[in-house]
Design an enzyme around this catalytic site. Structure first.
Site, PDB file in Angstrom:
ATOM      1  N   ASP A  21      -3.001  -2.195   0.768  1.00 56.96           N
ATOM      2  CA  ASP A  21      -1.642  -1.700   1.019  1.00 56.96           C
ATOM      3  C   ASP A  21      -1.414  -1.488   2.512  1.00 56.96           C
ATOM      4  O   ASP A  21      -2.344  -1.167   3.246  1.00 56.96           O
ATOM      5  CB  ASP A  21      -1.460  -0.374   0.242  1.00 56.96           C
ATOM      6  CG  ASP A  21       0.004   0.018   0.135  1.00 56.96           C
ATOM      7  OD1 ASP A  21       0.882  -0.834   0.402  1.00 56.96           O
ATOM      8  OD2 ASP A  21       0.275   1.179  -0.196  1.00 56.96           O
ATOM      9  N   HIS A  38       1.483  -9.660   6.113  1.00 54.95           N
ATOM     10  CA  HIS A  38       0.748 -10.350   5.042  1.00 54.95           C
ATOM     11  C   HIS A  38      -0.168 -11.418   5.643  1.00 54.95           C
ATOM     12  O   HIS A  38      -1.305 -11.584   5.214  1.00 54.95           O
ATOM     13  CB  HIS A  38       1.718 -11.002   4.052  1.00 54.95           C
ATOM     14  CG  HIS A  38       2.603 -10.018   3.341  1.00 54.95           C
ATOM     15  ND1 HIS A  38       2.118  -8.851   2.810  1.00 54.95           N
ATOM     16  CD2 HIS A  38       3.933 -10.019   3.078  1.00 54.95           C
ATOM     17  CE1 HIS A  38       3.110  -8.169   2.253  1.00 54.95           C
ATOM     18  NE2 HIS A  38       4.217  -8.852   2.406  1.00 54.95           N
ATOM     19  N   LEU A 132     -21.180 -13.538  -5.742  1.00 56.05           N
ATOM     20  CA  LEU A 132     -20.040 -12.630  -5.952  1.00 56.05           C
ATOM     21  C   LEU A 132     -18.970 -13.280  -6.827  1.00 56.05           C
ATOM     22  O   LEU A 132     -18.642 -14.454  -6.653  1.00 56.05           O
ATOM     23  CB  LEU A 132     -19.428 -12.289  -4.582  1.00 56.05           C
ATOM     24  CG  LEU A 132     -18.124 -11.500  -4.584  1.00 56.05           C
ATOM     25  CD1 LEU A 132     -18.367 -10.036  -4.951  1.00 56.05           C
ATOM     26  CD2 LEU A 132     -17.433 -11.570  -3.233  1.00 56.05           C
TER      27      LEU A 132
END
Ligand code: FPP
Length: 257
Positions: A21, A38, A132
């Site tokens: 955020d 962004h 991962l």
């Protein structure tokens, strides 16, 4: 000592979830349009994925686009979708080199065809990787996921496949988008907001929460390592007393010896 070196590799969380955020506020602070935030945020995604892979964390879930984000201005949604496609395209080699498996949770059918295609391609290409697992939450919201799971179970009851009393938390969890993925042990949210925002509500029943004021585009590998260190300093009791936890730990140690 470097922050990373202070981490106990035997006490890593299996699964870390992250609410990224503050992109818009970061951009405004610099006098840029929101989209610039962004764009810079993609760099923080790269660093965080690398940091998680370096440590050997097994699952990392990133809240990349919520169901509610569809209400943003069209140009911002378009820019986010474009960034997503570009980032996946540019990072394919790095995902393969680092043995990372890409997967998603959320209602992918609502994404533009191009985004769906790129995601599918990347998921197929990385499906055999064993390091991962990077889970992108896209067009995801927890209430959507819980309602979907409930519908599936109700349908199974209707057709007589299961009885209402067969429904327990294990069966319920098996119908969620996260089926087969362990619950997150640590949830990080950046930008100073202390909210969950419809993210993994079922899965975070016992998750440790970590809030930092850092805005997402400024989030670094060291910030990620700091969150892991903080997690390792906490005692997780799962409703038990401290004494009971110490006993459980002692028994575990004895068994290992
Ligand atoms: C929140 O900041 C961030 C988002 C809604 C999108 C996160 C997306 C990226 C970091 C880029 C693409 C993702 C990947 C996985 C490559 P905000 O816009 O809500 O910030 P604000 O609260 O300051 O307005």
């Amino acid at each position: 000592m470097e922050i990373k070196e202070q981490i106990n590799r035997d006490k890593l969380p299996d699964h870390v979830a992250l609410i990224m955020d503050g992109n818009g506020r970061w951009a405004r602070k610099q006098g840029f349009a929101r989209v610039k935030g962004h764009e810079k945020g993609v760099g923080a995604v790269k660093d965080t994925v690398e940091a998680a892979a370096e440590l050997g964390i097994r699952f990392l879930t990133l809240y990349a686009f919520s169901t509610e984000n569809w209400n943003r201005p069209k140009y911002e949604i378009d820019a986010l979708m474009k960034l997503l496609v570009q980032a996946i395209h540019n990072e394919m080699k790095s995902l393969m080199d680092n043995n990372i498996r890409l997967t998603t949770i959320g209602d992918l059918s609502t994404l533009p065809a191009k985004s769906q295609k790129e995601l599918q391609r990347a998921m197929n290409a990385t499906s055999a990787n064993t390091g991962l697992t990077l889970i992108l939450a896209l067009s995801y919201s927890s209430r959507w996921e819980i309602v979907e799971a409930t519908r599936k179970l109700a349908e199974d009851v209707r057709i007589g496949k299961i009885a209402p009393e067969d429904i327990d938390s294990k069966l319920f969890a098996s119908q969620l988008a996260t089926a087969g993925i362990p619950d997150p042990e640590l949830l990080i949210r950046t930008s100073g907001e202390s909210r969950i925002s419809n993210f993994l509500l079922w899965q975070i029943a016992y998750t440790e929460l970590y809030f930092t004021n850092t805005l997402w585009p400024d989030f670094t590998k060291d910030d990620f390592f700091r969150a892991i260190l903080d997690f390792q300093s906490r005692e997780r009791r799962f409703g038990l007393t401290s004494e009971q936890i110490n006993q459980v730990e002692a028994t575990k140690k004895k068994r290992i010896k």
